[in-house]
Design an enzyme around this catalytic site. Structure first.
Site, PDB file in Angstrom:
ATOM      1  N   ARG A 134      40.486  45.787  33.988  1.00 28.36           N
ATOM      2  CA  ARG A 134      41.454  45.942  34.754  1.00 28.36           C
ATOM      3  C   ARG A 134      42.781  45.955  34.119  1.00 28.36           C
ATOM      4  O   ARG A 134      42.750  45.233  32.883  1.00 28.36           O
ATOM      5  CB  ARG A 134      41.396  44.546  35.479  1.00 28.36           C
ATOM      6  CG  ARG A 134      42.361  44.101  36.625  1.00 28.36           C
ATOM      7  CD  ARG A 134      42.045  43.230  37.499  1.00 28.36           C
ATOM      8  NE  ARG A 134      42.422  41.856  36.611  1.00 28.36           N
ATOM      9  CZ  ARG A 134      41.738  40.572  37.147  1.00 28.36           C
ATOM     10  NH1 ARG A 134      41.119  40.546  38.098  1.00 28.36           N
ATOM     11  NH2 ARG A 134      42.244  39.665  36.405  1.00 28.36           N
ATOM     12  N   ASP A 135      43.813  46.436  34.936  1.00 28.39           N
ATOM     13  CA  ASP A 135      45.209  46.531  34.346  1.00 28.39           C
ATOM     14  C   ASP A 135      45.313  47.081  32.859  1.00 28.39           C
ATOM     15  O   ASP A 135      45.877  46.692  32.047  1.00 28.39           O
ATOM     16  CB  ASP A 135      45.850  44.740  34.028  1.00 28.39           C
ATOM     17  CG  ASP A 135      47.130  44.952  33.958  1.00 28.39           C
ATOM     18  OD1 ASP A 135      47.823  45.747  34.538  1.00 28.39           O
ATOM     19  OD2 ASP A 135      47.865  43.625  33.633  1.00 28.39           O
ATOM     20  N   ASP A 165      53.294  35.600  37.176  1.00 21.64           N
ATOM     21  CA  ASP A 165      53.082  36.779  36.973  1.00 21.64           C
ATOM     22  C   ASP A 165      52.498  37.231  35.622  1.00 21.64           C
ATOM     23  O   ASP A 165      51.657  38.144  35.333  1.00 21.64           O
ATOM     24  CB  ASP A 165      54.194  37.811  37.059  1.00 21.64           C
ATOM     25  CG  ASP A 165      54.918  38.035  38.436  1.00 21.64           C
ATOM     26  OD1 ASP A 165      54.045  37.922  39.482  1.00 21.64           O
ATOM     27  OD2 ASP A 165      56.084  37.919  38.645  1.00 21.64           O
ATOM     28  N   ASP A 204      47.588  48.220  41.201  1.00 26.28           N
ATOM     29  CA  ASP A 204      47.639  49.245  40.021  1.00 26.28           C
ATOM     30  C   ASP A 204      46.605  50.069  39.555  1.00 26.28           C
ATOM     31  O   ASP A 204      46.934  50.811  38.741  1.00 26.28           O
ATOM     32  CB  ASP A 204      48.102  48.205  39.105  1.00 26.28           C
ATOM     33  CG  ASP A 204      49.274  47.496  39.106  1.00 26.28           C
ATOM     34  OD1 ASP A 204      50.071  47.643  40.088  1.00 26.28           O
ATOM     35  OD2 ASP A 204      49.458  46.374  38.362  1.00 26.28           O
ATOM     36  N   TYR A 235      40.392  42.216  43.417  1.00 22.75           N
ATOM     37  CA  TYR A 235      40.776  42.726  42.250  1.00 22.75           C
ATOM     38  C   TYR A 235      40.129  42.093  41.133  1.00 22.75           C
ATOM     39  O   TYR A 235      40.255  41.044  40.594  1.00 22.75           O
ATOM     40  CB  TYR A 235      42.064  41.832  42.214  1.00 22.75           C
ATOM     41  CG  TYR A 235      43.200  41.975  41.089  1.00 22.75           C
ATOM     42  CD1 TYR A 235      43.697  43.387  40.954  1.00 22.75           C
ATOM     43  CD2 TYR A 235      43.876  40.905  40.453  1.00 22.75           C
ATOM     44  CE1 TYR A 235      44.586  43.435  39.876  1.00 22.75           C
ATOM     45  CE2 TYR A 235      44.567  41.251  39.494  1.00 22.75           C
ATOM     46  CZ  TYR A 235      45.227  42.436  39.178  1.00 22.75           C
ATOM     47  OH  TYR A 235      45.949  42.891  38.124  1.00 22.75           O
ATOM     48  N   SER A 260      47.192  40.473  33.135  1.00 23.33           N
ATOM     49  CA  SER A 260      46.422  40.561  34.135  1.00 23.33           C
ATOM     50  C   SER A 260      44.655  41.073  33.810  1.00 23.33           C
ATOM     51  O   SER A 260      44.172  41.560  34.630  1.00 23.33           O
ATOM     52  CB  SER A 260      46.671  41.270  35.691  1.00 23.33           C
ATOM     53  OG  SER A 260      47.953  40.590  35.951  1.00 23.33           O
TER      54      SER A 260
END
Ligand SMILES: *[C@@H]1O[C@H](CO)[C@@H](O)[C@H](O)[C@H]1NC(C)=O
Ligand SMILES: *[C@@H]1O[C@H](CO)[C@@H](O)[C@H](O)[C@H]1NC(C)=O
Ligand SMILES: *[C@@H]1O[C@H](CO)[C@@H](O)[C@H](O)[C@H]1NC(C)=O
Length: 451
Positions: free
Chosen positions: A179-180, A404, A226, A174, A186
């Site tokens: 990212r995200d 989260d 994701d 990850y 995140s």
């Protein structure tokens, strides 16, 4: 200058001229076309049907006992090959958990231990303490976490040798650049604009080098939560559109190189409320099959991971009102709908499903809410007894208690989802410990935790 260069080259050449693989390099396995003999001082050792590796030493290594049980497992596999779209048999790797014990993350155990010490209610504390013995995944969400992987591999290898029980390590890859891309909570350490792809390849190379040193430890990885789901539904978000090419290149690099290290992989496939909508199933299946094909259809790319860090039931008693008429209102229905579409496209994929925080249902205002949902409880414990031939294992990918996303609106990683009315607040940064949240996960666990 030139002749010195040539002389240096000549000293490097013989091993390659002789077609010999270097120490810890691959030297065989299904579909392997590279060298099958190893440099002196190392021996080509069969680790599984898909991967042989040059291991130090000339004698038969101590891991040979595990090899024999793996090959007996593989004989049942090869007796029933599935058939790909071209009619050529595509070997399938068996359930990676079979015959292995899951290595418990020492880091998560220490987080839980610290949390237990803060709980004054003795019953709740005793229940909470049992969570340290339930396996979760280790999220390699930045390069700074990679040394932990080295430690855990060493510890798992030592444990496997001392107990005679083979160890399996669960990780999450990850660290994509940008990212995200459709959210903020995140976002990661790499950006595409600042050398992100090369940095990501270096991140994978470091992980691969460590894993190759411990061929006795089996590694199972979830690949990039994701990321591909965002490419299916969120290309209207500019950052996702701009990241598409790089995501695909990086995921391909991860899949091919981790397969080369013998890692069993499940690519993240969102969840029922995301790609499980009937209109999304076929585009999703096309993308996943394409990614698997581009990565050489390695049998170690077992399939897909669903519900990672989310809250959906595997088998909902009845549709949660937030599912708004989606016929695939739980993860089993989603998987039963997606798997046949993948099969039509030639991929006999199997699944794993995160149920870490899915114990309590009907607690969200909208299906898209994913942040620190109030009232959530720990869910079904990890098991390979899944009730479905499509599902290899129910797993706990998300380490319950780790946040989260922050509810602090001044934080650079603030996502407004984390201050919706169904999100527990105040919440710390993503990935850090959220004590109040952990305590409700324990007290609301379903099945309940006996202490
Ligand atoms: C885990 O591995 C590290 C690094 O090799 C070592 O220092 C530590 O003692 C090991 N711990 C256990 C419990 O084996
Ligand atoms: C991403 O796609 C999902 C599913 O279609 C949608 O609910 C969500 O709003 C999208 N995110 C953004 C930021 O557009
Ligand atoms: C919220 O985030 C800002 C910016 O990072 C920080 O200065 C502040 O201390 C944070 N507030 C709380 C309550 O954590």
């Amino acid at each position: 200058m030139k002749s010195a260069f040539l002389a240096a080259l000549v000293t490097v050449l013989p091993a390659y001229v002789a077609g010999q693989a270097q120490e810890y390099d691959q030297c065989g396995g299904t579909g392997w076309a590279g060298p099958t003999s190893c440099v002196s001082g190392t021996t080509c050792t069969v680790l599984n049907p898909y991967y042989s590796q040059c291991l130090p030493g000339t004698a038969v290594p101590s891991s040979v006992s595990s090899v024999s049980s793996i090959s007996s497992h593989s004989s049942s596999v090869s007796s029933a090959p599935s058939t790909g779209p071209t009619g050529t048999p595509t070997p399938t790797a068996g359930n990676p958990w079979t015959g292995y014990e899951i290595f418990l993350s020492p880091y998560y155990a220490s987080e839980v231990q610290a949390a237990v010490e803060q709980i004054s209610d003795s019953t709740l504390a005793a229940q909470a303490a049992t969570i340290a013995n339930i396996p979760t995944f280790t999220w390699l969400d930045s390069t700074s976490k990679i040394p932990d992987l080295g430690t855990y591999l060493a510890n798992a290898s030592a444990l496997g040798k001392s107990t005679g029980t083979k160890q399996l390590l669960q990780i999450v890859i990850y660290d994509l650049p940008d990212r995200d891309c459709a959210a903020k909570a995140s976002n990661g350490e790499f950006t595409i604009a600042d050398n992100g792809q090369a940095n990501y390849e270096n991140y994978i190379d470091q992980i691969v080098a460590l894993i190759k040193q411990y061929p006795d430890v089996r590694v199972v990885a979830v690949i990039e939560p994701d990321s591909l789901a965002n490419l299916v539904t969120n290309l209207s978000v500019q950052e996702c559109a701009e990241a598409q090419t790089t995501y695909l290149a990086c995921v391909n690099y991860a899949l091919t190189n981790l397969a080369g290290a013998g890692v069993y992989m499940y690519i993240d496939a969102g969840h029922a409320g995301w790609l499980g909508w009937p209109a999304n199933l076929s585009p999703a299946a096309q993308l996943f099959t394409q990614v698997w094909t581009n990565a050489g259809k390695s049998p170690l790319i077992k399939g897909l991971a669903t519900d990672v860090a989310n809250y959906n039931a595997l088998n909902a008693a009845s549709p949660d009102p937030i599912t708004q008429g989606n016929p695939n209102y739980d993860e089993m229905l989603y998987i039963n709908a997606l798997a046949p579409v993948l099969q039509q496209q030639g991929w006999d994929a199997t699944f794993i499903v995160d149920q870490a925080r899915s114990g309590v249902q009907n607690i969200r205002n909208q299906w898209g809410d994913w942040c620190n949902i109030k009232g959530a409880g720990f869910g079904t414990r990890p098991t390979t007894n899944t009730g479905s031939s499509f599902i290899d294992s129910i797993v706990w990918v998300k380490p319950g208690g780790e946040c989260d996303g922050t509810s602090n609106s001044s934080s650079p990683r603030y996502d407004s989802t984390c201050s919706l009315s169904d999100a527990l607040q105040p919440a710390p940064e993503a990935g850090t410990w959220f004590q109040a949240y952990f305590e409700t996960l324990v007290s609301a666990a379903n099945p309940p935790i006996s202490a």
